[in-house]
Write a protein that holds these residues in place. Structure first.
Motif, short mmCIF file in Angstrom:
data_model
loop_
_atom_site.label_atom_id
_atom_site.label_comp_id
_atom_site.label_asym_id
_atom_site.label_seq_id
_atom_site.Cartn_x
_atom_site.Cartn_y
_atom_site.Cartn_z
N UNK A 88 0.57 -1.04 0.16
CA UNK A 88 -0.09 -0.53 0.06
C UNK A 88 0.52 0.96 0.49
N UNK A 89 1.70 1.48 0.85
CA UNK A 89 2.65 2.40 0.77
C UNK A 89 3.29 2.84 -0.85
N UNK A 90 3.67 1.92 -1.12
CA UNK A 90 4.64 1.77 -2.65
C UNK A 90 3.22 2.82 -3.56
N UNK A 91 1.39 2.71 -3.49
CA UNK A 91 1.26 3.73 -4.31
C UNK A 91 0.32 4.47 -3.76
N UNK A 92 1.44 5.14 -2.28
CA UNK A 92 0.66 6.08 -1.71
C UNK A 92 -0.03 5.94 -0.43
N UNK A 93 0.07 5.23 0.53
CA UNK A 93 -1.53 4.33 1.20
C UNK A 93 -0.48 4.77 2.58
N UNK A 94 -1.38 5.14 4.06
CA UNK A 94 -1.20 4.79 4.66
C UNK A 94 -1.99 4.35 5.60
N UNK A 95 -1.43 2.91 6.62
CA UNK A 95 -2.61 2.46 7.30
C UNK A 95 -2.78 3.02 8.34
N UNK A 96 -3.96 3.54 9.00
CA UNK A 96 -4.85 4.39 10.24
C UNK A 96 -5.33 3.36 10.42
N UNK A 97 -5.19 2.22 10.57
CA UNK A 97 -6.09 1.36 11.41
C UNK A 97 -5.60 0.27 11.40
N UNK A 98 -5.84 -0.59 12.29
CA UNK A 98 -4.75 -2.23 12.38
C UNK A 98 -5.58 -2.35 14.30
N UNK A 99 -6.63 -3.69 13.87
CA UNK A 99 -7.13 -4.24 14.85
C UNK A 99 -7.39 -6.07 14.49
N UNK A 100 -6.56 -7.17 16.25
CA UNK A 100 -6.97 -8.04 15.70
C UNK A 100 -8.30 -8.64 16.45
N UNK A 101 -8.90 -9.46 16.16
CA UNK A 101 -10.53 -9.96 17.04
C UNK A 101 -10.50 -11.21 17.42
N UNK A 102 -9.41 -12.01 17.02
CA UNK A 102 -9.92 -13.23 16.99
C UNK A 102 -8.66 -13.64 17.04
N UNK A 103 -8.42 -15.12 17.49
CA UNK A 103 -6.92 -16.15 17.70
C UNK A 103 -7.40 -16.78 15.88
N UNK A 104 -6.13 -17.35 15.55
CA UNK A 104 -6.21 -18.02 14.31
C UNK A 104 -6.54 -19.56 14.47
N UNK A 105 -7.10 -20.21 13.99
CA UNK A 105 -7.29 -21.48 14.41
C UNK A 105 -6.06 -22.25 13.50
N UNK A 106 -5.30 -22.63 14.15
CA UNK A 106 -4.06 -23.43 13.92
C UNK A 106 -4.09 -24.08 12.38
N UNK A 107 -3.07 -24.43 11.79
CA UNK A 107 -3.27 -25.61 11.29
C UNK A 107 -1.74 -25.74 10.89
N UNK A 108 -2.36 -27.08 9.91
CA UNK A 108 -0.70 -28.12 10.56
C UNK A 108 0.40 -27.34 9.57
N UNK A 109 0.32 -26.14 8.73
CA UNK A 109 0.78 -25.97 7.70
C UNK A 109 1.67 -24.70 7.99
N UNK A 110 1.46 -24.02 9.67
CA UNK A 110 1.51 -23.23 10.03
C UNK A 110 2.32 -23.07 10.39
N UNK A 111 3.79 -22.08 10.28
CA UNK A 111 4.57 -22.57 10.50
C UNK A 111 5.33 -21.89 12.23
#
Length: 131
Positions: A88-111
């Motif tokens: 996004x920054x490469x196109x002139x956009x800036x992050x203005x909001x970030x919020x987590x709302x739930x833990x991820x479900x684990x998968x066998x492929x998650x590092x």
């Protein structure tokens, strides 16, 4: 497609137009070439882009399989916040909001050691002028 003067929902990207907000809700992680799709979205010149209910971590982006809809195995991306910010920054956009709302479900492929959460992130063009 549905449209009125204030709101537009589509299953494909319009070729032109002016948009205040473009929203990707639980969808961008299923796009094989997500970087190109972000570029397509930003070519619409929206004032804001919201990515909602999407797996995001604070490391690098990686692909994995989603197994929670058996018998389906669905490939998906987990986005690294630094990768999204850079795209996004490469196109002139800036992050203005970030919020987590739930833990991820684990998968066998998650590092190992990776903590992924479902999140919402909004990018905006700074110093926008009213058109």
């Amino acid at each position: 497609d549905r449209f009125n003067q204030n709101f537009f929902i589509s299953s494909s990207l319009p070729k032109e137009g002016q948009f205040d907000i473009v929203s990707c809700t639980s969808s961008l992680q299923y796009v094989a070439d997500w970087r190109s799709k972000i570029q397509d979205l930003l070519n619409l010149h929206p004032h804001h882009v919201a990515i909602i209910n999407t797996p995001i971590n604070n490391a690098l982006s990686y692909s994995r399989n989603q197994y929670n809809l058996k018998p389906l195995v669905i490939p998906q991306w987990v986005f690294g916040l630094p990768d999204l910010d850079a795209a996004f920054h490469a196109k002139g956009y800036e992050r203005c909001f970030y919020s987590t709302h739930q833990l991820d479900y684990p998968t066998q492929d998650t590092p190992e050691g990776t903590v992924t959460k479902f999140a919402a992130v909004i990018y905006s063009r700074p110093n926008r002028h009213h058109d």
